[in-house]
Scaffold this active site. Structure first.
Site, PDB file in Angstrom:
ATOM      1  N   HIS A   1      -2.759   7.366   6.901  1.00 15.80           N
ATOM      2  CA  HIS A   1      -1.555   8.291   6.533  1.00 15.80           C
ATOM      3  C   HIS A   1      -2.234   9.583   5.763  1.00 15.80           C
ATOM      4  CE1 HIS A   1       2.146   6.161   6.236  1.00 15.80           C
ATOM      5  NE2 HIS A   1       1.720   5.025   5.912  1.00 15.80           N
TER       6      HIS A   1
ATOM      7  N   HIS B   1      -4.608   1.434   7.141  1.00 12.74           N
ATOM      8  CA  HIS B   1      -3.263   1.827   7.303  1.00 12.74           C
ATOM      9  C   HIS B   1      -2.960   3.124   6.304  1.00 12.74           C
ATOM     10  CE1 HIS B   1       1.469   1.147   7.779  1.00 12.74           C
ATOM     11  NE2 HIS B   1       1.275   2.075   6.680  1.00 12.74           N
ATOM     12  N   GLU B   2      -3.555   2.830   5.188  1.00  9.52           N
ATOM     13  CA  GLU B   2      -3.304   4.122   4.204  1.00  9.52           C
ATOM     14  C   GLU B   2      -3.995   5.043   4.567  1.00  9.52           C
ATOM     15  OE1 GLU B   2      -0.543   3.692   2.630  1.00  9.52           O
ATOM     16  OE2 GLU B   2      -0.260   1.538   3.127  1.00  9.52           O
TER      17      GLU B   2
ATOM     18  N   GLY C   1       0.802  -1.142  -0.069  1.00  9.93           N
ATOM     19  CA  GLY C   1      -0.007  -0.093  -0.021  1.00  9.93           C
ATOM     20  C   GLY C   1       0.772   1.409   0.081  1.00  9.93           C
TER      21      GLY C   1
ATOM     22  N   CYS D   1       5.970  -0.101   7.659  1.00  9.70           N
ATOM     23  CA  CYS D   1       5.564   1.107   6.795  1.00  9.70           C
ATOM     24  C   CYS D   1       6.830   1.453   6.074  1.00  9.70           C
ATOM     25  CB  CYS D   1       5.163   2.074   7.837  1.00  9.70           C
ATOM     26  SG  CYS D   1       4.614   3.559   6.732  1.00  9.70           S
ATOM     27  N   LEU D   2       6.695   1.758   4.929  1.00  2.00           N
ATOM     28  CA  LEU D   2       7.610   2.307   3.829  1.00  2.00           C
ATOM     29  C   LEU D   2       8.503   3.440   4.287  1.00  2.00           C
ATOM     30  CD1 LEU D   2       6.407   1.738   0.452  1.00  2.00           C
ATOM     31  CD2 LEU D   2       8.051   0.226   1.676  1.00  2.00           C
TER      32      LEU D   2
ATOM     33  N   GLN E   1       3.397   9.908   1.438  1.00  7.39           N
ATOM     34  CA  GLN E   1       4.429   9.098   1.357  1.00  7.39           C
ATOM     35  C   GLN E   1       5.452   9.344   0.296  1.00  7.39           C
ATOM     36  OE1 GLN E   1       2.245   4.995   2.186  1.00  7.39           O
ATOM     37  NE2 GLN E   1       4.353   4.819   3.135  1.00  7.39           N
TER      38      GLN E   1
HETATM   39 ZN   LIG Z   1       2.658   3.186   5.704  1.00  7.22          ZN
END
Ligand SMILES: [Zn+2]
Length: 285
Positions: free
Chosen positions: A268, A264-265, A180, A222-223, A185
């Site tokens: 963000h 999760h997204e 995702g 998470c990236l 991000q």
């Molecule tokens: Zn993330």
């Protein structure tokens, strides 16, 4: 030479009469055409002069190697040349997974010279925008970058720029082995996310959770928080509404991994990160 390569199309079709027709149709326009009789021939030509082609126009159904298989092989060779499919039976819009292979669209057969030229022009224009978008915008933002704490603004314009952004986000997510990715991000403070749980791949614009039930815990990464893993309790099932990148409404009932990715997204987009669920994890940042 740059003028030539900016309009050099590799046409791949097993019907030998089609390529001369395309060449004739584009004779008055500034297109240079090379013909391949099947996918293997196309790969041979690509290997010989890979920097020369600006676009590949390929039939979907060919004996031996389909247009999609050709796209897979080209991607494996590191090609970023946009690919336009042609078929008697186009599925529109192309599934996102196809587009992430570099497939830009599908041109329905039979086509007029005008339709052909318009499709080639549009594919080239989109490819240029994707390149610009990659160069300008898609840099991974990592904690404590303040952009990750922004409340993202809703999107109201559904144009080719948004389409290009969504495609680039898919590519970026997959290249970074993510499942995702949310706008902030990659430096976009707007409400757009992409998700791919390997069964469902989707882009959501202005997503909203409208129903939620059950609770499950799972360790997430998470990236934007490299090396951090947090055990997060989330709803097991969620109903999410939003729009697709083309502006069409979409409504999803998700559970399992997809439900988790969406939550999760969407977090963000509101400036919330997994470390907020476990303050101890911030010690490792
Ligand atoms: Zn993330």
């Amino acid at each position: 030479m740059s003028g030539l390569s900016s309009r050099h199309v590799l046409v791949v079709d097993d019907e030998p009469e089609l390529c001369p027709v395309i060449r004739k149709a584009l004779r008055s326009y500034d297109y240079h055409i090379t013909c391949a009789k099947n996918g293997y021939d196309a790969l041979r030509l690509y290997d010989q002069e890979r920097d020369s082609f600006s676009l590949i126009l390929t039939d979907i159904n060919m004996p031996g190697m389909s247009g999609c298989e050709l796209a897979l092989d080209l991607k494996a060779r590191g090609s970023r040349i946009p690919i336009l499919l042609m078929s008697d039976d186009c599925i529109q819009p192309l599934p996102i997974k196809c587009r992430s292979l570099g497939l830009s669209g599908c041109l329905a057969k039979p086509f007029t010279p005008d339709k052909l030229r318009h499709a080639l022009d549009e594919t080239s224009r989109m490819a240029n925008r994707v390149c610009e978008s990659t160069a300008k915008a898609l840099n991974l933002r990592v904690y404590p970058d303040p952009i990750l704490r922004e409340y993202c603004t809703p999107i109201s314009t559904y144009d080719s720029d948004l389409q290009a952004l969504s495609e680039q986000m898919f590519i970026f997510m997959r290249e970074n082995c993510g499942v995702g990715l949310a706008g902030p991000q990659v430096g976009i403070i707007e409400r757009i996310i992409v998700a791919d749980d390997s069964e469902t791949a989707l882009c959501l614009v202005n997503p909203e959770i409208i129903s939620a039930s059950g609770t499950e815990r799972m360790v997430e990464g998470c990236l934007s928080l490299p090396g951090v893993q947090v055990d997060v309790a989330r709803n097991a099932h969620v109903g999410v509404i939003g729009k697709r990148q083309d502006g069409k409404r979409i409504s999803i009932e998700a559970d399992g991994l997809l439900a988790r990715i969406l939550q999760h997204e969407i977090d963000h987009l509101n400036g919330t990160l997994i470390c907020d669920y476990d303050p101890v994890s911030k010690m490792y940042l």
